[in-house]
Design a protein around this motif. Structure first.
Motif, PDB file in Angstrom:
ATOM      1  N   ASP A   1       0.838  -1.207   0.000  1.00  0.00           N
ATOM      2  CA  ASP A   1       0.000   0.000   0.000  1.00  0.00           C
ATOM      3  C   ASP A   1       0.867   1.249   0.000  1.00  0.00           C
ATOM      4  N   GLY A   2       1.961   1.204   0.773  1.00  0.00           N
ATOM      5  CA  GLY A   2       2.856   2.351   0.823  1.00  0.00           C
ATOM      6  C   GLY A   2       3.505   2.639  -0.525  1.00  0.00           C
ATOM      7  N   VAL A   3       3.908   1.574  -1.223  1.00  0.00           N
ATOM      8  CA  VAL A   3       4.484   1.758  -2.554  1.00  0.00           C
ATOM      9  C   VAL A   3       3.435   2.316  -3.511  1.00  0.00           C
ATOM     10  N   GLY A   4       2.197   1.810  -3.407  1.00  0.00           N
ATOM     11  CA  GLY A   4       1.129   2.335  -4.253  1.00  0.00           C
ATOM     12  C   GLY A   4       0.882   3.806  -3.999  1.00  0.00           C
ATOM     13  N   ALA A   5       0.914   4.219  -2.714  1.00  0.00           N
ATOM     14  CA  ALA A   5       0.722   5.632  -2.382  1.00  0.00           C
ATOM     15  C   ALA A   5       1.855   6.482  -2.942  1.00  0.00           C
ATOM     16  N   LEU A   6       3.072   5.946  -2.891  1.00  0.00           N
ATOM     17  CA  LEU A   6       4.220   6.667  -3.453  1.00  0.00           C
ATOM     18  C   LEU A   6       4.029   6.902  -4.952  1.00  0.00           C
ATOM     19  N   LEU A   7       3.606   5.868  -5.666  1.00  0.00           N
ATOM     20  CA  LEU A   7       3.396   5.996  -7.106  1.00  0.00           C
ATOM     21  C   LEU A   7       2.250   6.956  -7.423  1.00  0.00           C
ATOM     22  N   ASP A   8       1.183   6.900  -6.597  1.00  0.00           N
ATOM     23  CA  ASP A   8       0.060   7.820  -6.799  1.00  0.00           C
ATOM     24  C   ASP A   8       0.508   9.263  -6.622  1.00  0.00           C
ATOM     25  N   GLU A   9       1.318   9.491  -5.589  1.00  0.00           N
ATOM     26  CA  GLU A   9       1.773  10.862  -5.334  1.00  0.00           C
ATOM     27  C   GLU A   9       2.664  11.344  -6.469  1.00  0.00           C
ATOM     28  N   ALA A  10       3.507  10.455  -6.974  1.00  0.00           N
ATOM     29  CA  ALA A  10       4.357  10.830  -8.105  1.00  0.00           C
ATOM     30  C   ALA A  10       3.502  11.185  -9.318  1.00  0.00           C
ATOM     31  N   ASP A  11       2.461  10.407  -9.561  1.00  0.00           N
ATOM     32  CA  ASP A  11       1.560  10.695 -10.680  1.00  0.00           C
ATOM     33  C   ASP A  11       0.909  12.061 -10.516  1.00  0.00           C
ATOM     34  N   ALA A  12       0.442  12.328  -9.267  1.00  0.00           N
ATOM     35  CA  ALA A  12      -0.245  13.592  -9.007  1.00  0.00           C
ATOM     36  C   ALA A  12       0.697  14.778  -9.178  1.00  0.00           C
ATOM     37  N   LEU A  13       1.931  14.627  -8.731  1.00  0.00           N
ATOM     38  CA  LEU A  13       2.900  15.713  -8.864  1.00  0.00           C
ATOM     39  C   LEU A  13       3.298  15.938 -10.318  1.00  0.00           C
ATOM     40  N   ARG A  14       3.343  14.860 -11.078  1.00  0.00           N
ATOM     41  CA  ARG A  14       3.785  14.970 -12.460  1.00  0.00           C
ATOM     42  C   ARG A  14       2.740  15.688 -13.323  1.00  0.00           C
ATOM     43  N   ALA A  15       1.487  15.354 -13.151  1.00  0.00           N
ATOM     44  CA  ALA A  15       0.460  15.952 -13.999  1.00  0.00           C
ATOM     45  C   ALA A  15      -0.909  15.803 -13.329  1.00  0.00           C
ATOM     46  N   PRO A  16      -1.404  16.845 -12.642  1.00  0.00           N
ATOM     47  CA  PRO A  16      -2.737  16.776 -12.023  1.00  0.00           C
ATOM     48  C   PRO A  16      -3.830  16.524 -13.060  1.00  0.00           C
ATOM     49  N   PHE A  17      -4.882  15.863 -12.609  1.00  0.00           N
ATOM     50  CA  PHE A  17      -6.054  15.589 -13.438  1.00  0.00           C
ATOM     51  C   PHE A  17      -5.706  14.811 -14.701  1.00  0.00           C
ATOM     52  N   THR A  18      -4.784  13.861 -14.561  1.00  0.00           N
ATOM     53  CA  THR A  18      -4.499  12.917 -15.628  1.00  0.00           C
ATOM     54  C   THR A  18      -4.559  11.516 -15.057  1.00  0.00           C
ATOM     55  N   GLY A  19      -4.631  10.518 -15.914  1.00  0.00           N
ATOM     56  CA  GLY A  19      -4.674   9.142 -15.449  1.00  0.00           C
ATOM     57  C   GLY A  19      -6.046   8.771 -14.928  1.00  0.00           C
ATOM     58  N   ALA A  20      -6.108   7.631 -14.272  1.00  0.00           N
ATOM     59  CA  ALA A  20      -7.391   7.082 -13.819  1.00  0.00           C
ATOM     60  C   ALA A  20      -7.852   7.730 -12.516  1.00  0.00           C
ATOM     61  N   LEU A  21      -9.150   7.951 -12.433  1.00  0.00           N
ATOM     62  CA  LEU A  21      -9.797   8.352 -11.188  1.00  0.00           C
ATOM     63  C   LEU A  21     -11.015   7.448 -11.020  1.00  0.00           C
ATOM     64  N   ARG A  22     -10.960   6.588  -9.997  1.00  0.00           N
ATOM     65  CA  ARG A  22     -12.029   5.611  -9.781  1.00  0.00           C
ATOM     66  C   ARG A  22     -13.050   6.211  -8.816  1.00  0.00           C
ATOM     67  N   LEU A  23     -14.197   6.592  -9.373  1.00  0.00           N
ATOM     68  CA  LEU A  23     -15.240   7.294  -8.627  1.00  0.00           C
ATOM     69  C   LEU A  23     -16.372   6.340  -8.273  1.00  0.00           C
ATOM     70  N   GLY A  24     -16.680   6.221  -6.994  1.00  0.00           N
ATOM     71  CA  GLY A  24     -17.820   5.430  -6.542  1.00  0.00           C
ATOM     72  C   GLY A  24     -19.013   6.330  -6.267  1.00  0.00           C
ATOM     73  N   VAL A  25     -20.215   5.900  -6.687  1.00  0.00           N
ATOM     74  CA  VAL A  25     -21.425   6.715  -6.552  1.00  0.00           C
ATOM     75  C   VAL A  25     -22.562   5.842  -6.029  1.00  0.00           C
ATOM     76  N   ILE A  26     -23.350   6.368  -5.098  1.00  0.00           N
ATOM     77  CA  ILE A  26     -24.499   5.609  -4.603  1.00  0.00           C
ATOM     78  C   ILE A  26     -25.638   5.659  -5.630  1.00  0.00           C
ATOM     79  N   PRO A  27     -26.511   4.626  -5.638  1.00  0.00           N
ATOM     80  CA  PRO A  27     -27.578   4.553  -6.657  1.00  0.00           C
ATOM     81  C   PRO A  27     -28.593   5.685  -6.590  1.00  0.00           C
ATOM     82  N   THR A  28     -28.792   6.298  -5.411  1.00  0.00           N
ATOM     83  CA  THR A  28     -29.775   7.381  -5.314  1.00  0.00           C
ATOM     84  C   THR A  28     -29.186   8.733  -5.676  1.00  0.00           C
ATOM     85  N   VAL A  29     -27.957   8.742  -6.141  1.00  0.00           N
ATOM     86  CA  VAL A  29     -27.306   9.962  -6.641  1.00  0.00           C
ATOM     87  C   VAL A  29     -26.924   9.804  -8.107  1.00  0.00           C
TER      88      VAL A  29
END
Length: 319
Positions: free
Chosen positions: A84-112
């Motif tokens: 998990d720590g390695v995954g967080a490191l890679l996520d942070e690197a992705d975010a620093l490199r280019a915001p609002f790029t790559g995958a964003l996994r969004l969960g939504v409830i059925p009544t929304v």
């Protein structure tokens, strides 16, 4: 300065830790190998090599099943934390490199989902064209498990959720309205007192939907301790059709009213007296998320995009 912890000793590789974590999760070599996209011999070899490096037996292997040893139970938690720590490191690197790029996994409830996703998807397409938005519609409990477990990045749901390690970014508040069949005494009325809920045959969603719990809470606030459940529905579309058929009344959030009541001409809506029962909808992210700045900016953009809807936008995310 002392030597690094474990200095001079062989270090396990991430692939070995990933193999062991997969076996610990699935307790089955074939399923574990499939989960991480490797072969069973390679998986078995990686776990054996890890056992040799650590000097402990992690698994108890029989011809019929795989079990974790006592040491394996303890070290599986450590292995998952490292991954998990390695995954967080890679996520942070992705975010620093280019915001609002790559995958964003969004969960939504059925009544929304059916009522807000058009706005969310349009915003993502127009403002964040390089964002790869993945949407998962699930009930609240599953979404929270997915968020805290790392399967999902961001949630769109009714709050508060009251889960440690989850940060809420409020978007808006919306009133509930009473939906009745034609001819009902409260159909189309304004200023309905909440106490009217004490005597109504209220139809609810199935268990597991947060909207069901919110409706029950509203009834309790109105002085009604029990709501006899004779008929339930898996979704709001079915619930509203049951109302149109004369089986009872229900509560709908205002964002759902236009879509759901347009399906039948045998429905009326009534408005409650102020302050009307309401719910709050927010984005939710993990505490300390590497993409917290992005998500906060996304929440601000969503508040502006949602203003045309029949909601009260939370200014600057204020509680």
């Amino acid at each position: 300065m002392g030597a690094p912890r474990g200095g001079g000793r062989r270090q396990p590789s991430l692939s070995q830790l990933r193999a062991f974590a997969a076996v610990a999760e699935h307790l089955h070599f074939r399923d574990a190998a499939a989960a991480i996209g490797t072969s069973q011999p390679a998986l078995s070899g990686a776990v054996s090599a890890l056992e040799e490096i650590l000097g402990v037996t992690l698994l108890e292997r029989t011809t019929r099943r795989v079990l974790l040893s006592a040491a394996g139970e303890r070290l599986a938690v450590r292995a998952r934390a490292v991954l998990d720590g390695v995954g967080a490191l890679l996520d942070e690197a992705d975010a620093l490199r280019a915001p609002f790029t790559g995958a964003l996994r969004l969960g939504v409830i059925p009544t929304v989902a059916p009522y807000l996703l058009p706005t969310v998807l349009r915003l993502a397409r127009d403002r964040y064209p390089d964002l790869d938005l993945e949407v998962y519609e699930e009930q609240t409990a599953n979404l929270l498990d997915g968020l805290t477990g790392g399967r999902l990045d961001l949630l769109l749901l009714a709050v508060p959720v009251g889960v440690p390690g989850v940060v809420e970014l409020p978007l808006f508040d919306e009133d509930f309205v009473l939906v009745t069949p034609l001819g009902h005494s409260l159909g189309g009325r304004e200023g309905i007192p909440r106490t009217a809920l004490r005597e109504l045959n209220l139809l609810l969603l199935d268990e597991g939907h947060c909207l069901r719990d919110q409706a029950l809470d509203i009834c309790r606030e109105a002085g009604r301790d029990d709501v006899p459940v004779t008929t339930t529905a898996a979704g709001l579309a079915t619930l509203v059709q049951l109302v149109a058929g004369g089986l009872g009344v229900t509560l709908l959030p205002r964002t759902a009213v236009k879509v759901e009541t347009s399906r039948s001409s045998r429905l009326l809506t009534g408005r409650f007296a102020a302050p009307a029962p309401a719910r709050r909808v927010a984005l939710a992210m993990r505490t300390g998320s590497a993409r917290a700045t992005e998500y906060t900016e996304l929440a601000a953009a969503l508040r502006e995009a949602l203003r045309p809807l029949p909601v009260r936008v939370c200014e600057d995310g204020a509680a």
